[in-house]
Design an enzyme around this catalytic site. Structure first.
Site, PDB file in Angstrom:
ATOM      1  N   GLN A 100     -10.827   1.868   1.934  1.00 42.47           N
ATOM      2  CA  GLN A 100      -9.441   1.830   1.372  1.00 42.47           C
ATOM      3  C   GLN A 100      -8.591   1.116   1.680  1.00 42.47           C
ATOM      4  O   GLN A 100      -7.444   0.833   1.080  1.00 42.47           O
ATOM      5  CB  GLN A 100      -8.754   3.338   2.354  1.00 42.47           C
ATOM      6  CG  GLN A 100      -9.593   4.490   1.958  1.00 42.47           C
ATOM      7  CD  GLN A 100      -8.939   5.626   3.255  1.00 42.47           C
ATOM      8  OE1 GLN A 100      -8.076   6.311   2.927  1.00 42.47           O
ATOM      9  NE2 GLN A 100      -9.646   5.423   4.283  1.00 42.47           N
ATOM     10  N   ASN A 101      -9.151  -0.194   2.194  1.00 44.65           N
ATOM     11  CA  ASN A 101      -8.488  -1.443   2.493  1.00 44.65           C
ATOM     12  C   ASN A 101      -7.912  -2.305   1.239  1.00 44.65           C
ATOM     13  O   ASN A 101      -9.012  -2.486   0.538  1.00 44.65           O
ATOM     14  CB  ASN A 101      -8.624  -1.960   3.646  1.00 44.65           C
ATOM     15  CG  ASN A 101      -8.861  -1.168   4.946  1.00 44.65           C
ATOM     16  OD1 ASN A 101      -8.323  -0.298   4.894  1.00 44.65           O
ATOM     17  ND2 ASN A 101      -9.526  -1.808   6.031  1.00 44.65           N
ATOM     18  N   ASP A 103      -6.966  -5.404   2.029  1.00 43.99           N
ATOM     19  CA  ASP A 103      -6.780  -6.738   2.426  1.00 43.99           C
ATOM     20  C   ASP A 103      -7.772  -7.776   2.189  1.00 43.99           C
ATOM     21  O   ASP A 103      -7.453  -8.972   2.448  1.00 43.99           O
ATOM     22  CB  ASP A 103      -6.538  -6.716   3.966  1.00 43.99           C
ATOM     23  CG  ASP A 103      -7.744  -5.996   4.790  1.00 43.99           C
ATOM     24  OD1 ASP A 103      -8.853  -6.145   4.344  1.00 43.99           O
ATOM     25  OD2 ASP A 103      -7.542  -5.157   5.585  1.00 43.99           O
ATOM     26  N   HIS A 118      -8.700   1.839  -3.388  1.00 42.88           N
ATOM     27  CA  HIS A 118      -7.320   1.660  -3.350  1.00 42.88           C
ATOM     28  C   HIS A 118      -6.977  -0.034  -3.960  1.00 42.88           C
ATOM     29  O   HIS A 118      -5.813  -0.248  -3.919  1.00 42.88           O
ATOM     30  CB  HIS A 118      -6.619   1.730  -2.222  1.00 42.88           C
ATOM     31  CG  HIS A 118      -6.767   3.245  -1.621  1.00 42.88           C
ATOM     32  ND1 HIS A 118      -6.243   3.692  -0.270  1.00 42.88           N
ATOM     33  CD2 HIS A 118      -7.050   4.327  -2.365  1.00 42.88           C
ATOM     34  CE1 HIS A 118      -6.718   4.994  -0.571  1.00 42.88           C
ATOM     35  NE2 HIS A 118      -6.828   5.419  -1.602  1.00 42.88           N
ATOM     36  N   CYS A 129      -0.463  -6.967 -21.256  1.00 49.22           N
ATOM     37  CA  CYS A 129      -1.750  -6.793 -21.808  1.00 49.22           C
ATOM     38  C   CYS A 129      -2.826  -6.168 -21.194  1.00 49.22           C
ATOM     39  O   CYS A 129      -4.028  -5.878 -21.463  1.00 49.22           O
ATOM     40  CB  CYS A 129      -2.012  -8.061 -22.154  1.00 49.22           C
ATOM     41  SG  CYS A 129      -2.607  -9.279 -20.491  1.00 49.22           S
ATOM     42  N   CYS A 149      -0.040 -14.191 -20.317  1.00 45.18           N
ATOM     43  CA  CYS A 149       0.430 -13.637 -21.592  1.00 45.18           C
ATOM     44  C   CYS A 149       2.102 -13.662 -21.870  1.00 45.18           C
ATOM     45  O   CYS A 149       2.708 -13.360 -22.578  1.00 45.18           O
ATOM     46  CB  CYS A 149      -0.220 -12.149 -21.893  1.00 45.18           C
ATOM     47  SG  CYS A 149       0.814 -10.833 -21.250  1.00 45.18           S
ATOM     48  N   ASN A 212     -12.578   5.875  16.013  1.00 47.54           N
ATOM     49  CA  ASN A 212     -11.096   5.838  15.691  1.00 47.54           C
ATOM     50  C   ASN A 212     -10.567   5.804  17.262  1.00 47.54           C
ATOM     51  O   ASN A 212     -10.954   6.452  18.052  1.00 47.54           O
ATOM     52  CB  ASN A 212     -10.674   7.045  14.875  1.00 47.54           C
ATOM     53  CG  ASN A 212      -9.222   7.004  14.337  1.00 47.54           C
ATOM     54  OD1 ASN A 212      -8.375   6.593  15.055  1.00 47.54           O
ATOM     55  ND2 ASN A 212      -9.068   6.998  12.989  1.00 47.54           N
TER      56      ASN A 212
HETATM   57  P1  OAD Z   1      -3.988   4.811   8.507  1.00 55.72           P
HETATM   58  O1  OAD Z   1      -2.923   3.799   9.070  1.00 55.72           O
HETATM   59  O2  OAD Z   1      -3.323   5.916   8.011  1.00 55.72           O
HETATM   60  O3  OAD Z   1      -4.846   5.097   9.597  1.00 55.72           O
HETATM   61  C1  OAD Z   1      -5.230   4.035  10.435  1.00 55.72           C
HETATM   62  C2  OAD Z   1      -6.286   4.760  11.387  1.00 55.72           C
HETATM   63  O4  OAD Z   1      -6.907   3.783  12.272  1.00 55.72           O
HETATM   64  C3  OAD Z   1      -5.401   5.771  12.421  1.00 55.72           C
HETATM   65  O5  OAD Z   1      -6.325   6.894  12.390  1.00 55.72           O
HETATM   66  C4  OAD Z   1      -5.502   4.986  13.767  1.00 55.72           C
HETATM   67  O6  OAD Z   1      -5.815   5.745  14.887  1.00 55.72           O
HETATM   68  C5  OAD Z   1      -6.894   4.017  13.463  1.00 55.72           C
HETATM   69  N1  OAD Z   1      -6.895   2.643  14.373  1.00 55.72           N
HETATM   70  C6  OAD Z   1      -6.125   1.910  14.468  1.00 55.72           C
HETATM   71  N2  OAD Z   1      -6.374   0.765  15.066  1.00 55.72           N
HETATM   72  C7  OAD Z   1      -7.672   0.963  15.323  1.00 55.72           C
HETATM   73  C8  OAD Z   1      -8.970   0.265  15.889  1.00 55.72           C
HETATM   74  N3  OAD Z   1      -8.878  -0.892  16.380  1.00 55.72           N
HETATM   75  N4  OAD Z   1     -10.104   0.692  15.894  1.00 55.72           N
HETATM   76  C9  OAD Z   1     -10.165   2.143  15.200  1.00 55.72           C
HETATM   77  N5  OAD Z   1      -9.383   2.941  14.744  1.00 55.72           N
HETATM   78  C10 OAD Z   1      -8.191   2.357  14.800  1.00 55.72           C
HETATM   79  O7  OAD Z   1      -4.759   4.107   7.295  1.00 55.72           O
HETATM   80  P2  OAD Z   1      -5.631   4.493   6.205  1.00 55.72           P
HETATM   81  O8  OAD Z   1      -6.303   5.917   6.776  1.00 55.72           O
HETATM   82  O9  OAD Z   1      -6.567   3.492   5.947  1.00 55.72           O
HETATM   83  O10 OAD Z   1      -3.070   3.881   0.753  1.00 55.72           O
HETATM   84  O11 OAD Z   1      -4.769   5.076   5.157  1.00 55.72           O
HETATM   85  C11 OAD Z   1      -5.002   5.463   4.025  1.00 55.72           C
HETATM   86  C12 OAD Z   1      -4.055   5.029   2.907  1.00 55.72           C
HETATM   87  O12 OAD Z   1      -2.686   5.402   3.233  1.00 55.72           O
HETATM   88  C13 OAD Z   1      -4.187   3.578   2.708  1.00 55.72           C
HETATM   89  O13 OAD Z   1      -5.055   3.101   1.907  1.00 55.72           O
HETATM   90  C14 OAD Z   1      -2.939   3.235   2.072  1.00 55.72           C
HETATM   91  C15 OAD Z   1      -2.010   4.049   2.748  1.00 55.72           C
HETATM   92  O14 OAD Z   1      -0.799   4.633   2.151  1.00 55.72           O
HETATM   93  C16 OAD Z   1      -2.455   3.288  -0.340  1.00 55.72           C
HETATM   94  O15 OAD Z   1      -1.659   2.312  -0.383  1.00 55.72           O
HETATM   95  C17 OAD Z   1      -2.622   3.817  -1.717  1.00 55.72           C
END
Ligand code: OAD
Length: 238
Positions: A100-101, A103, A118, A129, A149, A212
């Site tokens: 989902q990243n 980066d 994402h 375009c 463009c 997590n």
């Molecule tokens: P979140 O920020 O919602 O969740 C990050 C998760 O990583 C949390 O559950 C933390 O507990 C865990 N975490 C933090 N540090 C960690 C580490 N060192 N090791 C293991 N786990 C760790 O991020 P996403 O689930 O990726 O979408 O969020 C989903 C989507 O929501 C993103 O892709 C983005 C956001 O809005 C869009 O921008 C469309």
């Protein structure tokens, strides 16, 4: 439910593995997550920065936010967790990385094929375009940036309310359905359809291993939940 040796055994025996990563895997690289302690959505409102409406209203504001994130991410390096997934890809006959990243740290670590559900913060889309092109300039010399463009560009990411890139979810589901082990790493698992891959994997018979710092809505149904940092657990798993 944190039995590392059991998880290692499942992984060792699996020829087909899929992994879903979220912002938590990049946290140890210094990239802020969205939710949880220090999460971006604590200080910013997604509806003001990460929706098509927000961009239509104020493209400059949206681009300034993306430009600042690009500047921060440009300084980040992949960590041990990203590298462990590269290693796993080398060892398994079938391995699919779903992220989902946006980066680009999985690319930088050397992962091959990546299903970027994402999108990618290092790409832009032309609002005129439709071109989809790479752009790594930081900081951006002009905001908002433009396409060759002449049309205004937007970040190459998926915003709330937008569909995922065409066909990608199907490809992810296909990989998950074939996986004996599904790794769920550093995601709060609240954003759909990505999070839906977790119950989908269970239904398809995969062993689900979650890594997590915190509990998520899917921790209770995981076959193994390893609590702690991805950069600590993943190298031990591989
Ligand atoms: P979140 O920020 O919602 O969740 C990050 C998760 O990583 C949390 O559950 C933390 O507990 C865990 N975490 C933090 N540090 C960690 C580490 N060192 N090791 C293991 N786990 C760790 O991020 P996403 O689930 O990726 O979408 O969020 C989903 C989507 O929501 C993103 O892709 C983005 C956001 O809005 C869009 O921008 C469309």
């Amino acid at each position: 439910m944190g039995d590392l040796s059991q998880a290692r055994e499942w992984l060792a025996q699996a020829s087909s593995v899929a992994a879903l990563t979220g912002a938590g895997i990049s946290a140890e690289s210094g990239v802020p997550t969205f939710r949880g302690a220090g999460g971006l959505w604590k200080n910013y409102k997604p509806e003001e920065l990460a929706t098509p409406d927000a961009f239509a209203r104020d493209p400059r504001l949206v681009w300034e936010w993306y430009d600042s994130r690009r500047q921060l991410i440009a300084k980040a390096q992949p960590n041990a967790a990203h590298r462990a997934l590269v290693e796993m890809e080398k060892r398994k006959p079938r391995f699919t990385l779903i992220t989902q990243n946006v980066d680009g740290l999985h690319d930088l670590a050397g992962s091959g094929k990546i299903l970027k559900l994402h999108g990618d913060i290092w790409r832009m889309l032309c609002t005129q375009c439709g071109a989809n092109f790479p752009n790594r300039r930081v900081p951006l010399p002009k905001i908002p940036p433009h396409c060759a463009c002449g049309g205004m560009a937007r970040p190459g990411v998926v915003w709330f309310g937008e569909p995922l890139p065409e066909g990608m979810m199907k490809e992810a589901e296909h990989a998950v359905a074939a996986a004996q082990v599904f790794l769920v790493i550093g995601t709060s698992a609240v954003v759909y359809p990505a999070a839906g891959l977790i119950p989908f994997a269970k239904q398809a018979g995969a062993k689900v291993i979650e890594i997590n710092l915190e509990e998520t809505a899917y921790t209770a149904t995981a076959d193994c939940a390893l609590h702690g940092a991805a950069g600590d657990w993943l190298p031990q798993l591989v």
